[in-house]
Design a protein around this motif. Sequence first.
Motif, PDB file in Angstrom:
ATOM      1  N   HIS A 182       0.716  -0.934  -0.170  1.00 19.06           N
ATOM      2  CA  HIS A 182      -0.053   0.335  -0.166  1.00 19.06           C
ATOM      3  C   HIS A 182       0.596   1.070  -0.148  1.00 19.06           C
ATOM      4  CE1 HIS A 182      -3.722  -2.240   0.268  1.00 19.06           C
ATOM      5  NE2 HIS A 182      -3.331  -2.191   1.747  1.00 19.06           N
ATOM      6  N   VAL A 183       1.515   1.906   1.029  1.00 19.11           N
ATOM      7  CA  VAL A 183       2.405   2.107   1.433  1.00 19.11           C
ATOM      8  C   VAL A 183       3.420   2.645  -0.439  1.00 19.11           C
ATOM      9  CG1 VAL A 183       4.904   3.367   2.070  1.00 19.11           C
ATOM     10  CG2 VAL A 183       3.415   2.041   3.208  1.00 19.11           C
ATOM     11  N   HIS A 184       4.009   1.633  -1.343  1.00 20.68           N
ATOM     12  CA  HIS A 184       4.430   1.650  -2.447  1.00 20.68           C
ATOM     13  C   HIS A 184       3.517   2.238  -3.046  1.00 20.68           C
ATOM     14  CE1 HIS A 184       6.985   0.421  -5.333  1.00 20.68           C
ATOM     15  NE2 HIS A 184       5.878   0.212  -6.148  1.00 20.68           N
ATOM     16  N   GLN A 185       2.502   2.074  -3.555  1.00 20.16           N
ATOM     17  CA  GLN A 185       1.465   2.582  -4.418  1.00 20.16           C
ATOM     18  C   GLN A 185       1.290   3.658  -3.746  1.00 20.16           C
ATOM     19  OE1 GLN A 185      -1.949   0.250  -3.848  1.00 20.16           O
ATOM     20  NE2 GLN A 185      -3.199   1.296  -5.976  1.00 20.16           N
ATOM     21  N   LEU A 186       1.017   4.678  -2.750  1.00 12.90           N
ATOM     22  CA  LEU A 186       0.848   5.857  -2.234  1.00 12.90           C
ATOM     23  C   LEU A 186       2.110   6.392  -2.630  1.00 12.90           C
ATOM     24  CD1 LEU A 186      -0.870   8.104  -1.061  1.00 12.90           C
ATOM     25  CD2 LEU A 186       0.109   7.171   1.380  1.00 12.90           C
ATOM     26  N   LYS A 187       3.686   5.831  -2.686  1.00 12.24           N
ATOM     27  CA  LYS A 187       5.194   6.327  -2.694  1.00 12.24           C
ATOM     28  C   LYS A 187       4.876   6.741  -4.421  1.00 12.24           C
ATOM     29  CE  LYS A 187       8.357   4.255  -3.374  1.00 12.24           C
ATOM     30  NZ  LYS A 187       9.197   4.615  -4.875  1.00 12.24           N
ATOM     31  N   GLY A 188       4.688   5.669  -4.859  1.00 13.01           N
ATOM     32  CA  GLY A 188       4.188   6.260  -6.658  1.00 13.01           C
ATOM     33  C   GLY A 188       4.005   7.259  -7.236  1.00 13.01           C
ATOM     34  N   SER A 189       1.957   6.814  -6.521  1.00 13.20           N
ATOM     35  CA  SER A 189       1.412   7.757  -6.581  1.00 13.20           C
ATOM     36  C   SER A 189       1.642   9.077  -6.394  1.00 13.20           C
ATOM     37  CB  SER A 189       0.123   7.372  -6.182  1.00 13.20           C
ATOM     38  OG  SER A 189      -0.916   7.897  -5.171  1.00 13.20           O
ATOM     39  N   SER A 190       1.768   9.429  -5.548  1.00 17.51           N
ATOM     40  CA  SER A 190       2.838  10.990  -4.751  1.00 17.51           C
ATOM     41  C   SER A 190       3.903  10.947  -5.221  1.00 17.51           C
ATOM     42  CB  SER A 190       2.821  10.892  -3.355  1.00 17.51           C
ATOM     43  OG  SER A 190       4.155  10.208  -3.443  1.00 17.51           O
ATOM     44  N   ALA A 191       4.241  10.127  -6.304  1.00 18.15           N
ATOM     45  CA  ALA A 191       5.588  10.817  -7.498  1.00 18.15           C
ATOM     46  C   ALA A 191       5.146  11.163  -8.214  1.00 18.15           C
ATOM     47  CB  ALA A 191       6.579   9.842  -7.680  1.00 18.15           C
ATOM     48  N   SER A 192       4.037  10.753  -9.150  1.00 21.91           N
ATOM     49  CA  SER A 192       3.478  11.018 -10.217  1.00 21.91           C
ATOM     50  C   SER A 192       3.009  12.503 -10.272  1.00 21.91           C
ATOM     51  CB  SER A 192       2.341   9.992 -10.987  1.00 21.91           C
ATOM     52  OG  SER A 192       1.460  10.418 -10.131  1.00 21.91           O
ATOM     53  N   ILE A 193       2.435  12.950  -9.121  1.00 17.27           N
ATOM     54  CA  ILE A 193       1.748  14.367  -9.278  1.00 17.27           C
ATOM     55  C   ILE A 193       3.114  15.429  -8.346  1.00 17.27           C
ATOM     56  CG2 ILE A 193      -0.411  13.123  -9.303  1.00 17.27           C
ATOM     57  CD1 ILE A 193      -0.499  14.744  -6.050  1.00 17.27           C
ATOM     58  N   GLY A 194       3.783  14.652  -8.044  1.00 19.84           N
ATOM     59  CA  GLY A 194       4.883  15.680  -7.719  1.00 19.84           C
ATOM     60  C   GLY A 194       4.566  16.210  -6.204  1.00 19.84           C
ATOM     61  N   ALA A 195       4.267  15.372  -5.187  1.00 19.55           N
ATOM     62  CA  ALA A 195       3.708  15.584  -4.228  1.00 19.55           C
ATOM     63  C   ALA A 195       5.373  15.040  -3.090  1.00 19.55           C
ATOM     64  CB  ALA A 195       2.398  15.449  -3.742  1.00 19.55           C
ATOM     65  N   GLN A 196       6.095  15.760  -3.654  1.00 19.87           N
ATOM     66  CA  GLN A 196       7.710  15.444  -3.297  1.00 19.87           C
ATOM     67  C   GLN A 196       7.196  14.981  -0.996  1.00 19.87           C
ATOM     68  OE1 GLN A 196      10.428  18.303  -4.101  1.00 19.87           O
ATOM     69  NE2 GLN A 196      12.298  17.624  -2.371  1.00 19.87           N
ATOM     70  N   ARG A 197       6.999  15.861  -0.591  1.00 17.72           N
ATOM     71  CA  ARG A 197       6.515  15.461   0.838  1.00 17.72           C
ATOM     72  C   ARG A 197       6.231  14.436   1.150  1.00 17.72           C
ATOM     73  NH1 ARG A 197       6.443  21.043   3.808  1.00 17.72           N
ATOM     74  NH2 ARG A 197       5.003  19.734   5.568  1.00 17.72           N
ATOM     75  N   VAL A 198       5.477  14.404   0.761  1.00 12.32           N
ATOM     76  CA  VAL A 198       4.230  12.888   0.610  1.00 12.32           C
ATOM     77  C   VAL A 198       5.307  11.498   0.158  1.00 12.32           C
ATOM     78  CG1 VAL A 198       2.256  11.396   0.119  1.00 12.32           C
ATOM     79  CG2 VAL A 198       2.091  13.969   0.657  1.00 12.32           C
ATOM     80  N   LYS A 199       5.609  12.150  -0.840  1.00 11.09           N
ATOM     81  CA  LYS A 199       6.349  10.740  -1.360  1.00 11.09           C
ATOM     82  C   LYS A 199       7.455  10.322  -0.779  1.00 11.09           C
ATOM     83  CE  LYS A 199       9.949  11.710  -4.008  1.00 11.09           C
ATOM     84  NZ  LYS A 199      10.717  12.108  -5.427  1.00 11.09           N
ATOM     85  N   ASN A 200       8.464  11.515   0.511  1.00 12.87           N
ATOM     86  CA  ASN A 200       9.495  11.137   0.980  1.00 12.87           C
ATOM     87  C   ASN A 200       9.081  10.505   3.103  1.00 12.87           C
ATOM     88  OD1 ASN A 200      11.569  12.561  -1.217  1.00 12.87           O
ATOM     89  ND2 ASN A 200      10.972  14.070   0.277  1.00 12.87           N
ATOM     90  N   VAL A 201       8.102  11.006   2.957  1.00 14.73           N
ATOM     91  CA  VAL A 201       7.612  10.014   4.106  1.00 14.73           C
ATOM     92  C   VAL A 201       6.747   8.954   3.821  1.00 14.73           C
ATOM     93  CG1 VAL A 201       5.413   9.538   5.891  1.00 14.73           C
ATOM     94  CG2 VAL A 201       6.776  12.222   5.389  1.00 14.73           C
ATOM     95  N   CYS A 202       7.159   8.271   2.250  1.00 18.36           N
ATOM     96  CA  CYS A 202       6.323   7.285   2.662  1.00 18.36           C
ATOM     97  C   CYS A 202       8.026   6.131   1.801  1.00 18.36           C
ATOM     98  CB  CYS A 202       5.558   6.858   0.440  1.00 18.36           C
ATOM     99  SG  CYS A 202       4.596   7.326   0.895  1.00 18.36           S
TER     100      CYS A 202
END
Length: 153
Positions: free
Chosen positions: A77-97
């Motif tokens: 689930h975290v991998h999926q969230l990381k990928g989708s956050s990276a795809s829109i440029g939500a950097q801080r979300v991606k970094n926490v993931c």
Amino acid sequence: MEVSRLQRRYIDFISALFHEGFLDSQFTELQHLQDESNPDFVSEVASLFFEDSERLLNELSRTLDQQTVDFKKIDAHVHQLKGSSASIGAQRVKNVCLTFRSCCDENNLEGCLGCLQQVKQECYLVKNKLDALFRLEQQILATGGVVPIMSKD
């Protein structure tokens, strides 16, 4: 408010989002895909991201609340969230993931619970920031102006 002042406010606001690490260059890439034929492209993509994030965060909460925690399921689930956050440029979300996934690798329940709270907070913050950005875009368009687009570099 006159168009030029709104545009200046927009540039200052989006520059701060980049400077504070909320957004990265992927967000600029999305903006460059938006055109007259699909003027709401970025806000629609962001909306889908936040709907998906909410579903994933709820699933993460339920999974972490189980008697026996399935860290592989959490990681997926975290991998999926990381990928989708990276795809829109939500950097801080991606970094926490990224940190969240490390906790999964270590079967660190306390770390995962802490990361879950942190990623929820970052999603909330970036959603509010993007909502404000999209409202500012609408104000600019309503006054007959053009929304400034950041350069790709």
